[in-house]
Enzyme design. Structure first.
Site, PDB file in Angstrom:
ATOM      1  N   ASP A  43      -7.433  -2.128   8.275  1.00 56.72           N
ATOM      2  CA  ASP A  43      -7.600  -1.239   9.423  1.00 56.72           C
ATOM      3  C   ASP A  43      -7.211  -1.958  10.713  1.00 56.72           C
ATOM      4  O   ASP A  43      -6.495  -1.413  11.558  1.00 56.72           O
ATOM      5  CB  ASP A  43      -9.053  -0.763   9.487  1.00 56.72           C
ATOM      6  CG  ASP A  43      -9.312   0.154  10.669  1.00 56.72           C
ATOM      7  OD1 ASP A  43      -8.631   1.185  10.780  1.00 56.72           O
ATOM      8  OD2 ASP A  43     -10.189  -0.170  11.493  1.00 56.72           O
ATOM      9  N   GLU A 115      -5.316   1.235   3.478  1.00 58.90           N
ATOM     10  CA  GLU A 115      -5.676   0.154   4.398  1.00 58.90           C
ATOM     11  C   GLU A 115      -5.908  -1.147   3.630  1.00 58.90           C
ATOM     12  O   GLU A 115      -5.497  -2.231   4.074  1.00 58.90           O
ATOM     13  CB  GLU A 115      -6.935   0.526   5.178  1.00 58.90           C
ATOM     14  CG  GLU A 115      -6.714   1.615   6.211  1.00 58.90           C
ATOM     15  CD  GLU A 115      -7.997   2.044   6.887  1.00 58.90           C
ATOM     16  OE1 GLU A 115      -8.005   2.159   8.115  1.00 58.90           O
ATOM     17  OE2 GLU A 115      -9.002   2.274   6.170  1.00 58.90           O
TER      18      GLU A 115
END
EC number: 3.1.26.3
Length: 226
Positions: A43, A115
């Protein structure tokens, strides 16, 4: 499971296969490790990759616009689309219960896995390789990256279409809300004259509504030859 197929789609071959396995392991699988730590890392990496890309792409854009553009690309909906481009759901390690609950198609699981994969590439090969992979996928999925396109309000566009062609406004109905308070997932149905056109999920009702509106617009373009 043919990880080599996924590596081909990524354009990157992992030296440490345990790393990509970890990135694909959902917490429901109940192994010693799961992909949540790599998701956390990925992320942050995606934030930087997209932020740097937009900084150079729009040299005259102010900070506020750049932040909105990044938010339009770094979110669950965007990452879910990238995960589906990679057919990531096929490679996930899930519990039988999550498998039976359509886990391979859940936006929250797919976006988190994407992610995690980016985080894994970053750990093994560094920022530049992670950036190469992420930007190639982004450009393929979002061929038009402009403020006008990314900041488009799909709900407003859909309302204009439905008023022009049906004389009504679309209705957004909450189908379900699941998950703990800190990680809720909402499913919204989009209805026009009581006919359901699309369903979409998101971490907020607003996000799910926007994605539902986007899907409905795509359907109406075909139905109405727009």
């Amino acid at each position: 499971m043919q990880i080599s197929e996924l590596e081909k789609s990524l354009g990157y071959q992992f030296k440490n296969k345990k790393l990509i396995t970890e990135a694909l392991t959902h917490r429901s699988y109940k192994k010693e490790v799961n992909n949540e730590r790599l998701e956390f890392l990925g992320d942050a990496v995606m934030d930087l990759i997209v932020g740097e890309y937009l900084f150079h792409l729009f040299p005259k854009a102010e900070e506020g616009i750049l932040s909105k553009l990044r938010a339009a690309l770094v979110n669950e909906d965007s990452f879910t689309r990238l995960a589906k481009r990679l057919n990531l759901g096929k490679y996930l390690y899930l519990s039988p219960a999550e498998e039976n609950n359509n886990g391979r198609e859940k936006p929250s699981i797919l976006s988190s896995a994407f992610e995690a994969v980016i985080g894994a590439i970053y750990l093994e090969a560094g920022f530049e390789k992670a950036k190469d992979v992420a930007l190639r996928l982004l450009k393929e999925e979002f061929p038009i990256i402009t403020p006008e396109e990314l900041l488009k309000d799909y709900k407003t566009t859909l309302q204009e279409i439905t008023q022009a062609h049906f004389g009504v406004v679309p209705e957004y109905r909450l189908i379900s809300a699941s998950g703990p308070d800190h990680k809720k997932e909402f499913e919204i149905g989009v209805f026009i004259q009581d006919k359901e056109y699309a369903r979409a999920k998101g971490k907020s009702k607003k996000t799910a509504q926007q994605e539902g509106a986007r899907l409905t617009i795509d359907m109406l373009k075909k139905e109405l030859n727009l």
